[in-house]
Design a protein around this motif. Structure first.
Motif, PDB file in Angstrom:
ATOM      1  N   UNK A   1       0.852  -1.192   0.000  1.00 56.93           N
ATOM      2  CA  UNK A   1       0.000   0.000   0.000  1.00 56.93           C
ATOM      3  C   UNK A   1       0.890   1.244   0.000  1.00 56.93           C
ATOM      4  N   UNK A   2       0.584   2.189  -0.853  1.00 58.34           N
ATOM      5  CA  UNK A   2       1.378   3.401  -0.968  1.00 58.34           C
ATOM      6  C   UNK A   2       1.130   4.317   0.227  1.00 58.34           C
ATOM      7  N   UNK A   3       2.224   4.727   0.848  1.00 59.35           N
ATOM      8  CA  UNK A   3       2.112   5.638   1.989  1.00 59.35           C
ATOM      9  C   UNK A   3       1.878   7.069   1.491  1.00 59.35           C
ATOM     10  N   UNK A   4       1.041   7.860   2.195  1.00 55.67           N
ATOM     11  CA  UNK A   4       0.804   9.250   1.779  1.00 55.67           C
ATOM     12  C   UNK A   4       2.084  10.068   1.920  1.00 55.67           C
ATOM     13  N   UNK A   5       2.259  10.984   1.019  1.00 55.96           N
ATOM     14  CA  UNK A   5       3.427  11.866   1.068  1.00 55.96           C
ATOM     15  C   UNK A   5       3.269  12.861   2.211  1.00 55.96           C
ATOM     16  N   UNK A   6       4.258  12.941   3.100  1.00 55.75           N
ATOM     17  CA  UNK A   6       4.126  13.889   4.234  1.00 55.75           C
ATOM     18  C   UNK A   6       4.110  15.315   3.713  1.00 55.75           C
ATOM     19  N   UNK A   7       3.398  16.207   4.385  1.00 53.94           N
ATOM     20  CA  UNK A   7       3.335  17.600   3.938  1.00 53.94           C
ATOM     21  C   UNK A   7       4.720  18.248   3.994  1.00 53.94           C
ATOM     22  N   UNK A   8       4.960  19.109   3.061  1.00 50.89           N
ATOM     23  CA  UNK A   8       6.229  19.844   3.036  1.00 50.89           C
ATOM     24  C   UNK A   8       6.250  20.858   4.177  1.00 50.89           C
ATOM     25  N   UNK A   9       7.274  20.806   5.023  1.00 52.53           N
ATOM     26  CA  UNK A   9       7.299  21.764   6.148  1.00 52.53           C
ATOM     27  C   UNK A   9       7.421  23.197   5.655  1.00 52.53           C
ATOM     28  N   UNK A  10       6.767  24.088   6.376  1.00 53.27           N
ATOM     29  CA  UNK A  10       6.858  25.507   6.043  1.00 53.27           C
ATOM     30  C   UNK A  10       8.284  25.996   6.279  1.00 53.27           C
ATOM     31  N   UNK A  11       8.887  26.659   5.299  1.00 49.41           N
ATOM     32  CA  UNK A  11      10.255  27.158   5.490  1.00 49.41           C
ATOM     33  C   UNK A  11      10.318  28.139   6.654  1.00 49.41           C
ATOM     34  N   UNK A  12      11.350  27.999   7.451  1.00 55.29           N
ATOM     35  CA  UNK A  12      11.529  28.888   8.598  1.00 55.29           C
ATOM     36  C   UNK A  12      12.619  29.904   8.305  1.00 55.29           C
ATOM     37  N   UNK A  13      12.486  31.091   8.882  1.00 58.47           N
ATOM     38  CA  UNK A  13      13.467  32.152   8.687  1.00 58.47           C
ATOM     39  C   UNK A  13      13.855  32.728  10.044  1.00 58.47           C
ATOM     40  N   UNK A  14      14.994  33.411  10.065  1.00 57.51           N
ATOM     41  CA  UNK A  14      15.446  34.083  11.277  1.00 57.51           C
ATOM     42  C   UNK A  14      14.450  35.174  11.673  1.00 57.51           C
ATOM     43  N   UNK A  15      13.899  35.867  10.673  1.00 53.39           N
ATOM     44  CA  UNK A  15      12.932  36.929  10.962  1.00 53.39           C
ATOM     45  C   UNK A  15      11.689  36.355  11.619  1.00 53.39           C
ATOM     46  N   UNK A  16      11.207  35.212  11.104  1.00 55.58           N
ATOM     47  CA  UNK A  16      10.025  34.583  11.692  1.00 55.58           C
ATOM     48  C   UNK A  16      10.300  34.124  13.126  1.00 55.58           C
ATOM     49  N   UNK A  17      11.563  33.819  13.413  1.00 54.33           N
ATOM     50  CA  UNK A  17      11.937  33.416  14.765  1.00 54.33           C
ATOM     51  C   UNK A  17      12.088  34.612  15.700  1.00 54.33           C
ATOM     52  N   UNK A  18      12.004  35.819  15.127  1.00 48.39           N
ATOM     53  CA  UNK A  18      12.007  37.016  15.958  1.00 48.39           C
ATOM     54  C   UNK A  18      13.210  37.911  15.818  1.00 48.39           C
ATOM     55  N   UNK A  19      14.136  37.602  14.903  1.00 49.05           N
ATOM     56  CA  UNK A  19      15.330  38.415  14.731  1.00 49.05           C
ATOM     57  C   UNK A  19      15.334  39.030  13.341  1.00 49.05           C
ATOM     58  N   UNK A  20      15.340  40.354  13.278  1.00 50.17           N
ATOM     59  CA  UNK A  20      15.267  41.073  12.007  1.00 50.17           C
ATOM     60  C   UNK A  20      16.645  41.653  11.669  1.00 50.17           C
ATOM     61  N   UNK A  21      17.380  40.939  10.827  1.00 47.34           N
ATOM     62  CA  UNK A  21      18.721  41.379  10.454  1.00 47.34           C
ATOM     63  C   UNK A  21      18.677  42.711   9.724  1.00 47.34           C
ATOM     64  N   UNK A  22      17.650  42.916   8.903  1.00 44.88           N
ATOM     65  CA  UNK A  22      17.539  44.178   8.163  1.00 44.88           C
ATOM     66  C   UNK A  22      17.395  45.364   9.107  1.00 44.88           C
ATOM     67  N   UNK A  23      16.619  45.186  10.178  1.00 45.67           N
ATOM     68  CA  UNK A  23      16.468  46.265  11.161  1.00 45.67           C
ATOM     69  C   UNK A  23      17.797  46.556  11.828  1.00 45.67           C
ATOM     70  N   UNK A  24      18.555  45.506  12.123  1.00 38.62           N
ATOM     71  CA  UNK A  24      19.873  45.700  12.719  1.00 38.62           C
ATOM     72  C   UNK A  24      20.801  46.463  11.801  1.00 38.62           C
ATOM     73  N   UNK A  25      20.750  46.149  10.518  1.00 34.27           N
ATOM     74  CA  UNK A  25      21.584  46.868   9.552  1.00 34.27           C
ATOM     75  C   UNK A  25      21.177  48.331   9.445  1.00 34.27           C
ATOM     76  N   UNK A  26      19.866  48.584   9.537  1.00 29.78           N
ATOM     77  CA  UNK A  26      19.392  49.967   9.481  1.00 29.78           C
ATOM     78  C   UNK A  26      19.898  50.762  10.680  1.00 29.78           C
TER      79      UNK A  26
END
Length: 358
Positions: A1-26
């Motif tokens: 029996x064919x197993x279902x393909x697991x969902x592709x995880x949502x890409x994670x970013x440093x900004x989403x984790x709470x750190x904004x490198x662009x703001x630091x550069x500004x």
């Protein structure tokens, strides 16, 4: 029996984790012109390298490096509560450079550490701008620092500060208290207010009084009096030391020791530069308690002894002066526009009770 393909995880970013490198550069780009104004000729390179460079060659014959680090305590909480971010950096510089000044050192350069949960560009630029301004006023270069964005470490709008300075003094001009003698006179130089000490008690009193930011004490709003930046004593005191040091060798200099009045107040700071076998007799009637301290004592029902060991009580820096040269030193203090008073003297003393205030 064919197993279902697991969902592709949502890409994670440093900004989403709470750190904004662009703001630091500004932030870095916006503070660069502020920082450059503090540079001295000895600074090598610009802002943004992995290490800061300072050329000490040719300036001193026998340099002794004097380092210091400090923060501004819970005055930060009051600054954040009142939304006053532009002068707390001056406090940070003052707490560090006034400390190294005690040993006769000229502060050469300064580094800062700024940490927050979420970087607010305007707030950060205001704080670092204050640090740069403090360095200008003290004559030291802001040559580096660290801005850290650490989600989950600090609550909304909160940040923390630390400062680090390195100064230098000729070995022959180092002030270590060895010249202090009984009969030396204590000359207290005025503070601008509580500076950056005792604010855990200040905030409790302020809260208990209902946070009356706009009432007047001594002709200024209470919030302004409590947030007045720490006085930077560096330039005038260095000028004073130079004037007398050029005229006399160390053993004959009229200024035998100095003290920066910080945590521990008048009770615990001056005695740190007084040799064993000697103590202090401080005359509390020699100057008038400034209005902000009078308000704090009255509203907090604070005992005199607690005031002396918690606050500077209007005296931010103290010189220990030879009595036969006192008039000349006081004339220079007046010329340098430093309000001052004779607040006591060095006396023979032993045992635990070496400081008398009365």
């Amino acid at each position: 029996m064919t197993q279902p393909t697991p969902p592709t995880p949502t890409p994670m970013t440093y900004r989403a984790a709470g750190v904004d490198i662009d703001a630091g550069n500004e932030v870095v780009e916006r503070i660069k012109p502020l920082v450059r104004r503090s540079f001295r000729p000895e600074v090598m390179g610009g802002l943004g390298g992995f290490g800061a460079l300072f050329d000490l060659s040719g300036k001193y014959r026998e340099p002794v490096l004097v380092s210091g680090t400090d923060g501004v305590g819970t005055k930060l909480k009051l600054a954040q509560q009142l939304g006053r971010h532009d002068t707390i950096g001056i406090d940070l510089v003052g707490m560090c450079v006034n400390d190294v000044l005690v040993q006769g050192a000229e502060p050469l350069f300064f580094l800062d550490y700024f940490a927050t949960g979420k970087l607010d560009v305007d707030t950060t630029v205001a704080v670092v701008g204050g640090i740069a301004r403090g360095c200008e006023l003290a004559g030291c270069a802001l040559i580096g620092g660290e801005t850290a964005e650490m989600p989950d470490m600090y609550g909304p709008g909160e940040y923390d500060l630390a400062g680090f300075t390195v100064g230098a003094v000729e070995k022959s001009r180092l002030l270590d208290g060895a010249q202090v003698r009984a009969g030396d006179v204590l000359v207290g130089i005025a503070s601008s207010g509580p500076h950056s000490n005792g604010y855990s008690l200040v905030r409790r009193i302020y809260d208990r009084a209902g946070r009356p930011a706009d009432i007047e004490v001594g002709g200024v709003k209470l919030a302004d009096a409590l947030m007045a930046p720490t006085t930077l004593y560096v330039k005038p005191v260095l000028e004073l030391l130079k004037a007398h040091g050029d005229a006399h060798p160390r053993a004959e200099s009229p200024i035998h020791a100095m003290a920066h009045i910080t945590g521990g107040g008048l009770t615990e700071n001056i005695i740190r530069v007084i040799p064993d076998g000697l103590g202090l007799d401080i005359d509390a009637s020699a100057w008038t308690l400034p209005p902000v301290f009078d308000w704090l004592q009255r509203e907090g029902a604070v005992e005199d002894s607690e005031m002396w060991r918690t606050f500077n009580c209007g005296i931010g820096f103290v010189l220990v002066v030879a009595p036969d040269r006192l008039t000349a030193v006081e004339a220079d203090l007046a010329r340098l526009q430093l309000a001052h008073w004779r607040i006591g003297e060095v006396v023979p003393a032993s045992g635990a009770e070496r400081v008398k205030i009365g």
